[in-house]
Design a protein around this motif. Structure first.
Motif, mmCIF file in Angstrom:
data_model
loop_
_atom_site.group_PDB
_atom_site.id
_atom_site.type_symbol
_atom_site.label_atom_id
_atom_site.label_comp_id
_atom_site.label_asym_id
_atom_site.label_seq_id
_atom_site.Cartn_x
_atom_site.Cartn_y
_atom_site.Cartn_z
ATOM 1 N N SER A 193 -65.874 -45.510 57.335
ATOM 2 C CA SER A 193 -65.992 -47.077 57.695
ATOM 3 C C SER A 193 -67.449 -47.096 57.931
ATOM 4 O O SER A 193 -67.936 -45.830 58.356
ATOM 5 C CB SER A 193 -65.158 -47.972 58.257
ATOM 6 N N ASP A 194 -68.123 -48.235 58.178
ATOM 7 C CA ASP A 194 -69.130 -48.455 59.255
ATOM 8 C C ASP A 194 -69.282 -49.385 60.183
ATOM 9 O O ASP A 194 -69.233 -50.406 59.832
ATOM 10 C CB ASP A 194 -70.518 -49.021 57.923
ATOM 11 N N PRO A 195 -69.225 -48.706 61.373
ATOM 12 C CA PRO A 195 -69.276 -47.296 61.644
ATOM 13 C C PRO A 195 -67.926 -46.651 61.432
ATOM 14 O O PRO A 195 -66.843 -46.982 61.472
ATOM 15 C CB PRO A 195 -69.606 -47.437 63.149
ATOM 16 N N ILE A 196 -68.245 -45.258 61.375
ATOM 17 C CA ILE A 196 -66.786 -44.561 61.353
ATOM 18 C C ILE A 196 -65.815 -44.573 62.328
ATOM 19 O O ILE A 196 -66.404 -44.694 63.706
ATOM 20 C CB ILE A 196 -67.451 -42.967 61.253
ATOM 21 N N GLN A 197 -64.835 -44.837 61.934
ATOM 22 C CA GLN A 197 -63.766 -44.757 63.117
ATOM 23 C C GLN A 197 -62.873 -43.391 62.913
ATOM 24 O O GLN A 197 -62.539 -42.817 61.858
ATOM 25 C CB GLN A 197 -62.560 -45.774 62.618
ATOM 26 N N ALA A 198 -62.505 -42.887 64.227
ATOM 27 C CA ALA A 198 -61.917 -41.634 64.151
ATOM 28 C C ALA A 198 -61.004 -41.296 65.222
ATOM 29 O O ALA A 198 -61.389 -42.210 66.248
ATOM 30 C CB ALA A 198 -63.003 -40.398 63.876
ATOM 31 N N LYS A 199 -59.922 -40.799 65.286
ATOM 32 C CA LYS A 199 -58.940 -40.376 66.340
ATOM 33 C C LYS A 199 -58.832 -38.821 66.345
ATOM 34 O O LYS A 199 -58.831 -38.256 65.278
ATOM 35 C CB LYS A 199 -57.866 -40.954 66.231
ATOM 36 N N VAL A 200 -58.758 -38.095 67.520
ATOM 37 C CA VAL A 200 -58.558 -36.925 67.463
ATOM 38 C C VAL A 200 -57.663 -36.562 68.730
ATOM 39 O O VAL A 200 -57.154 -37.181 69.313
ATOM 40 C CB VAL A 200 -59.770 -36.141 67.743
ATOM 41 N N LEU A 201 -57.041 -35.145 68.600
ATOM 42 C CA LEU A 201 -56.123 -34.569 69.777
ATOM 43 C C LEU A 201 -56.183 -33.250 69.736
ATOM 44 O O LEU A 201 -56.144 -32.655 68.631
ATOM 45 C CB LEU A 201 -54.649 -35.153 69.354
ATOM 46 N N MET A 202 -56.543 -32.647 70.833
ATOM 47 C CA MET A 202 -56.488 -31.132 70.985
ATOM 48 C C MET A 202 -55.282 -31.069 71.975
ATOM 49 O O MET A 202 -55.183 -31.070 73.060
ATOM 50 C CB MET A 202 -57.926 -30.476 71.674
ATOM 51 N N VAL A 203 -54.283 -30.648 71.185
ATOM 52 C CA VAL A 203 -52.821 -30.633 71.803
ATOM 53 C C VAL A 203 -52.723 -29.981 72.981
ATOM 54 O O VAL A 203 -52.340 -30.567 74.054
ATOM 55 C CB VAL A 203 -51.773 -30.221 70.441
ATOM 56 N N TYR A 204 -53.388 -28.643 73.346
ATOM 57 C CA TYR A 204 -53.099 -27.871 74.343
ATOM 58 C C TYR A 204 -54.295 -28.039 75.596
ATOM 59 O O TYR A 204 -54.463 -27.381 76.591
ATOM 60 C CB TYR A 204 -52.914 -26.502 74.053
#
Length: 694
Positions: free
Chosen positions: A639-650
């Motif tokens: 989208s504008d702005p970009i939407q993002a979610k992350v996870l570094m599990v450990y």
């Protein structure tokens, strides 16, 4: 007024210096560390960016990186003792250190500078923070650009592509590495934006660990992750596009059987001399002294001899050892601004494996079965999985298929693309790519040959069941732990057990009847079912094999009901003895243990059809611990702005005393992801530390 401003500025600078706050200038490179231990690097130029990235990785994983680079030199035993001898022999036999030096010379001047800068960042961090690194590991210093290339070769060519267990046993053993990857076009998206899901599955240790970072320099704003010790991002998105990779079923390593006569081998009816050289290894003893080991390395036209039995030798041939520019290729696609530039990077064909799934702001999506596929004279996939005759040039491949020859699918009418380590034919569904249009030896011919067919079927089901998807719905589906295997056979197992079993078997059937068929922490019955299925799996559970006429619902049926009932009775007795109850919850028995953290797990083995993948290992306390599976997870909406979610599990660090060891396990346990901090103002609102790297 000017004098007042000058005094004010001078005072402000003084305050900043008193409180040790870095002062940013145009000639500085800055790292903003957020509250999750993610470095956001602002480089004044590319060389400074690479240097700061080396610095950042060392702050987070310095001990691990030095150990990995030492092993990539084939000097682990020299540095740390006999426990590293087998690894050193493998590395030296495969010629990794010598080839890394050759590769370094073949890099462009620009890439040499980047590699040197990354190494410089590692060295300078340790020089300035010596107390943070184990003394025994400093023997590896200084790190050079050649070490980085040796590490890359060891990981990618001689573990991902060439399974060391296959080399040792002379049998084809599939790699454990896996992944889920989705890309969804705007017409399939609730908000009419491209969606991307990256979800690699790797061991939770050693060189398989991911590292999350943001890399910003003039003309670049790249966010994503790479394997520890690598200088470029492997899964990422920038202001215009993003991509993920999955391990593809590709044959990039073949074993040839040679007929030997003394120090020669038979080749097209004539004798050819084996190339021979001697490798010398030092082995550090407990008292600090050294012993030495000499061993010979022999080569034929095929490659290095990995095994010799009387009059026969076995030679290993690996793709891509003549393609030294994989890191440059990844750097190039990270700088791409559109599909054309991205594919121009892929067309370099340097990486020997990995599917690519791509999406961008313009609404374009792409799947490519990327890799170096040998041009073979004959045969199908199965023909090339065994030992290949090595006495004739008829079976020796010498070149690779071009990019245009590889399976590729862009912007399908279905509106989505997926890969779960299955062959390219199910990259969307109904299928568009046809195996008949490609060489039979390229990859397995059907979904039925997929290493994790049930997980692949679950992926297709999750994408097909919704007309349109939002970013939050993609994340929700990613955390699905429902077991496809249970959907196929649980009803039969329950009814058969009730009819044939003794009392404990009947009690087990009642528990399974109430089970939600998931492997969430609170799921009761999952322990019984997975232990039962694991026991039967090697013998074959299903009565009906995969059927191309019913590709998403087979295999199915229960193969041997009497054995199935007998096993469930035995498993039930064992579960009751160990845990006191047949309906013990999944999370009580299956644990996620990282550092000091010990949490109940949600997720299960991909081979049983869980999309939320966690593979397990028995522990001394009669429980099971996660050792493999979901690691870095990234969901992006363009989208504008970009939407993002992350996870570094450990967590994003392994250095002792880091607060980020296992600090994201609780989010994973709850099926949640973190928002990406990508805008500088947002990063500064969640700031843990600022550093200047000059």
């Amino acid at each position: 007024m000017k004098q007042f401003l000058a005094i004010l500025l001078s005072t402000l600078l003084g305050v900043l210096l008193i409180f040790n706050v870095p002062v940013m200038s145009k000639n500085s490179t800055e790292i903003l560390w957020d509250s999750w231990g993610v470095p956001h690097i602002y480089g004044k130029d590319n060389n400074s960016l690479f240097k700061a990235f080396g610095w950042a990785q060392t702050k987070s994983h310095g001990n691990l990186i030095l150990k990995l680079y030492g092993q990539a030199r084939g000097k682990g035993a020299e540095y740390w003792g006999i426990n590293y001898l087998e690894s050193d022999q493998y590395v030296r036999t495969m010629g990794i250190p010598k080839r890394a030096k050759q590769w370094y010379q073949e890099q462009s001047p620009e890439m040499q500078q980047y590699l040197d800068s990354f190494a410089q960042g590692i060295n300078e961090y340790i020089t300035q923070h010596p107390q943070e690194i184990d003394e025994a590991l400093k023997v590896v210093l200084p790190i050079t650009g050649t070490d980085i290339l040796a590490h890359f070769q060891r990981v990618i060519h001689f573990h991902f592509l060439t399974n060391p267990q296959s080399v040792k046993s002379l049998k084809t053993i599939a790699s454990e590495a896996g992944s889920n990857g989705w890309v969804i076009a705007p017409e399939k998206s609730l908000n009419n934006h491209t969606l991307l899901l990256a979800n690699p599955h790797l061991p939770w240790s050693d060189f398989f660990l991911w590292y999350e970072a943001q890399l910003t320099a003039p003309g670049l704003n790249l966010y994503g992750a790479t394997l520890v010790g690598m200088p470029v991002l492997a899964i990422a998105f920038n202001d215009n596009l993003g991509w993920t990779v999955t391990v593809n079923p590709i044959d990039g390593a073949d074993i040839y059987k040679l007929k030997l006569q003394e120090e020669n081998y038979v080749w097209d009816g004539k004798l050819q001399p084996l190339e021979q050289e001697t490798e010398r290894l030092k082995i550090r003893q407990k008292n600090g002294s050294y012993t030495e080991l000499e061993f010979g390395v022999k080569k034929s036209i095929h490659g290095v001899i990995i095994n010799q039995q009387k009059d026969y030798g076995y030679a290993l041939r690996v793709t891509g050892l003549d393609r030294p520019h994989s890191l440059e290729q990844l750097w190039r696609i990270g700088n791409a601004k559109n599909l054309e530039e991205f594919e121009a990077g892929l067309k370099q064909l340097q990486l020997p494996l990995f599917n690519f799934l791509y999406g961008d702001k313009q609404g374009k999506i792409l799947y490519v079965f990327n890799g170096l596929v040998p041009i073979r004279s004959q045969g199908n996939w199965q023909d090339w999985q065994g030992i290949i005759p090595g006495d004739t040039s008829k079976f020796l491949w010498t070149d690779y298929h071009s990019y245009q020859d590889l399976p590729r699918l862009a912007n399908p009418a279905t509106g989505w693309l997926q890969n779960t380590n299955d062959p390219p034919w199910t990259s969307t569904y109904p299928p568009i790519l046809n195996p008949k249009d490609f060489p039979e030896y390229l990859t397995p011919a059907s979904l039925g040959d997929a290493p994790n067919i049930l997980r692949s079927q679950r992926s297709i089901q999750l994408l097909s069941e919704s007309e349109k998807l939002s970013l939050d719905e993609v994340i929700e589906k990613k955390f699905s732990s429902e077991l496809v295997m249970a959907d196929r056979i649980l009803d039969i197992l329950i009814s058969t057990t009730k009819a044939l079993a003794n009392p404990i078997g009947i009690e087990a059937a009642e528990v399974l009847k109430k089970w939600d068929r998931q492997t969430n922490a609170d799921s009761r019955g999952a322990v019984l079912f997975t232990l039962w299925a694991s026991t039967l799996e090697a013998k074959g559970i299903f009565s009906k094999p995969w059927n191309p006429e019913n590709p998403l619902e087979t295999p199915s049926g229960l193969a041997d009901v009497n054995t199935a009932v007998a096993v469930i009775e035995g498993i039930a007795a064992q579960v009751k003895l160990l845990y006191g109850s047949l309906d013990v919850s999944w999370g009580e028995v299956v644990r996620m243990r990282v550092g000091e953290k010990d949490l109940p797990a949600s997720g299960g083995p991909g081979m049983f059809g869980s999309f939320r993948v966690l593979n397990l290992q028995a522990t001394k306390d009669e429980k099971f611990q996660v050792v493999f599976g979901d690691s870095f997870i990234m969901a992006v909406e363009f989208s504008d702005p970009i939407q993002a979610k992350v996870l570094m599990v450990y967590g994003n660090a392994t250095q002792p005393n880091s607060s980020h060891i296992g600090d994201q396990l609780s989010l994973y346990s709850e099926g949640k992801m973190r928002p990406v901090f990508r805008d500088r103002n947002e990063i500064e609102q969640h700031l843990e530390l600022k550093e200047l790297v000059n």
